[in-house]
Design an enzyme around this catalytic site. Structure first.
Site, short mmCIF file in Angstrom:
data_model
loop_
_atom_site.label_atom_id
_atom_site.label_comp_id
_atom_site.label_asym_id
_atom_site.label_seq_id
_atom_site.Cartn_x
_atom_site.Cartn_y
_atom_site.Cartn_z
N SER A 180 0.73 -1.34 -0.15
CA SER A 180 -0.14 -0.15 0.03
C SER A 180 0.92 1.35 -0.01
O SER A 180 1.65 1.52 0.78
CB SER A 180 -0.78 -0.03 1.11
OG SER A 180 -1.64 1.37 1.34
N GLY B 262 -14.79 8.46 5.99
CA GLY B 262 -16.21 7.97 6.00
C GLY B 262 -16.71 8.09 4.40
O GLY B 262 -17.84 8.14 4.33
N SER C 276 -15.79 5.44 2.57
CA SER C 276 -15.77 3.88 1.82
C SER C 276 -14.41 3.49 1.33
O SER C 276 -14.50 2.97 0.34
CB SER C 276 -16.84 3.63 0.94
OG SER C 276 -18.04 3.41 1.72
N ASP D 72 -22.03 0.51 0.90
CA ASP D 72 -20.70 0.99 0.55
C ASP D 72 -20.23 -0.04 -0.74
O ASP D 72 -19.90 0.70 -1.72
CB ASP D 72 -19.77 0.68 1.64
CG ASP D 72 -20.25 1.48 2.84
OD1 ASP D 72 -20.94 2.45 2.61
OD2 ASP D 72 -19.56 1.36 3.76
C1 GLA Z 1 -21.12 2.18 7.04
C2 GLA Z 1 -21.54 0.71 6.58
C3 GLA Z 1 -22.72 0.85 5.64
C4 GLA Z 1 -23.84 1.71 6.35
C5 GLA Z 1 -23.48 2.81 6.97
C6 GLA Z 1 -24.45 3.85 7.63
O1 GLA Z 1 -20.55 3.12 5.88
O2 GLA Z 1 -20.56 0.01 5.97
O3 GLA Z 1 -22.97 -0.61 5.45
O4 GLA Z 1 -24.52 0.82 7.30
O5 GLA Z 1 -22.18 2.90 7.51
O6 GLA Z 1 -25.39 4.02 6.52
#
Ligand code: GLA
Length: 385
Positions: A71, A123, A125, A171
């Site tokens: 990475s 936040g 993903s 996500d």
């Molecule tokens: C994280 C989780 C998702 C979802 C969100 C809240 O991103 O990975 O699956 O639950 O939180 O909406």
């Protein structure tokens, strides 16, 4: 980052790390969730979109069953073996890689060089993007024949079994299936995503992503506590999932914590449907009000906000030209989104800078985000997106 930039970055990182050429380069975007938060694990609705920031994976098959990864962003190496696929200590990035190797049923070894411009832990993903980029690479290199939905579901299993977090499918679906100029209306019970046009740009508006830089950890307890509470609320209401709960029955729940959790999920599902409708008609003030209402519900009923996220929403409210704002993603820190007139961006930035300086916090990062294509090949080989 464009596909061309992804390709050059992937090739360069691979050459530096493995002193040879990769077999190919793949990419997967991060996401913002426009609305529909903490609904997915109770089989509700969500409305995410993939964004232009991506994770890039350059990969080459190996003949010996070894999985090696570098990475660039973390400046870290890791190694495992196809014959012994087990998660390492919690919170390790390599768990997502091993999880995808295991959950796609990949039969061989691989060298992987990982980079990209998606911020980690903000936040948006980054873990799902890593899973989808690795998943696409394995799928193409070993001819696994998985569809984008199949890869998304493998990513969710990797989260459950290798990262130890019982997430929903929000996500992975957003990263795997995103489309330019569209949000994805997810019906998580049907495991089905419908692209819906989402173009605030046509009305002179934009979506800003504000990374508060407040520390955020999904692999840290709070998320799992909410998943458990939502299950208990569903059981108390006699439904298999809160998607089916009757709003009047929710208000009768004796336990105030469970009542708040259920109220959030039931009302959030309604807000998703309202936003799909309003955004298709260009009713951006309706969309904006739903964003504010979602944030209130997440802060007060679901209790997953953070002082820095609340501060973004306050600054947004006091900035002229802003239509709405809310936290996005799992919460407990991370990022917020702000729907605003494009011309109001500078005022928003100035307001945030003042508020952050007053609070003595590290300055937030703010950028405009646009709905982008989902994961796929970055180098035009078979399977290109
Ligand atoms: C994280 C989780 C998702 C979802 C969100 C809240 O991103 O990975 O699956 O639950 O939180 O909406």
């Amino acid at each position: 980052m464009t596909l061309e930039e992804s390709r050059s970055l992937g090739r360069a990182v691979f050459a530096q790390s493995f002193s040879t050429e990769p077999d190919g380069v793949w990419q997967a975007p991060g996401r913002v969730n426009i609305i529909g938060e903490h609904t997915d694990y109770q089989l509700g609705y969500c409305l995410p979109m993939a964004i232009g920031a991506r994770t890039v994976v350059a990969a080459r098959r190996r003949a010996d069953g070894v999985v090696r990864a570098y990475s660039k962003n973390l400046e870290a190496w890791a190694e495992g073996e196809i014959a012994h696929l087990e998660p390492g200590p919690r919170g390790q990035w390599f768990n997502y890689v091993l999880g995808m190797v295991a959950e796609t049923g990949c039969p061989g070894g691989v060298d992987l060089a990982i980079g990209g411009d998606l911020p980690l832990g903000a936040g948006v993903s980054s873990s799902a993007a890593l899973e989808m980029a690795v998943g696409h690479a394995l799928n193409d290199l070993f001819g696994l024949g998985l569809t984008a939905t199949g890869l998304a579901l493998a990513g969710q299993r990797a989260e459950h079994r290798f990262a130890g977090v019982a997430t929903g499918i929000l996500d992975q679906f957003a990263s795997a299936l995103g489309q330019p100029r569209c949000a994805l209306f997810l019906d998580t019970r049907q495991r089905h995503a419908t692209p819906v046009p989402f173009q605030p740009e046509e009305a002179g508006l934009a979506l800003a992503l504000v990374d508060t830089r407040a520390e955020r950890r999904l692999v840290g307890g709070g998320y799992q506590v909410r998943v458990d509470e939502a299950e208990r609320a569903a059981a108390a209401l006699g439904v298999s999932h809160l998607r089916d709960a009757d709003p009047a029955a929710v208000e009768e729940l004796g336990d105030p914590i469970l009542r708040g959790r259920a109220r959030h999920i039931v009302s959030e599902n309604r807000r998703v449907l309202a936003v799909v409708e309003a955004s298709s008609r260009g009713e951006w003030s309706v969309v904006g009000e739903a964003l504010y209402a979602s944030h209130r519900s997440l802060a007060l009923d679901y209790e997953v906000s953070h002082p820095a996220l609340d501060r973004v929403v306050e600054v947004a409210r006091s900035t002229e030209g802003v239509f709405g704002a809310r936290m996005t993603g799992g919460g407990f820190g991370g990022s917020a989104i702000v729907l605003l007139e494009t011309l109001a961006e500078q005022d928003l930035r100035a307001g945030l800078a003042r508020a952050w300086a007053e609070a003595g916090w590290e300055p937030p990062r703010c950028m405009l985000v646009h709905a982008s294509a989902g994961a796929g090949r970055a180098d035009g080989g078979a399977g290109a997106c």
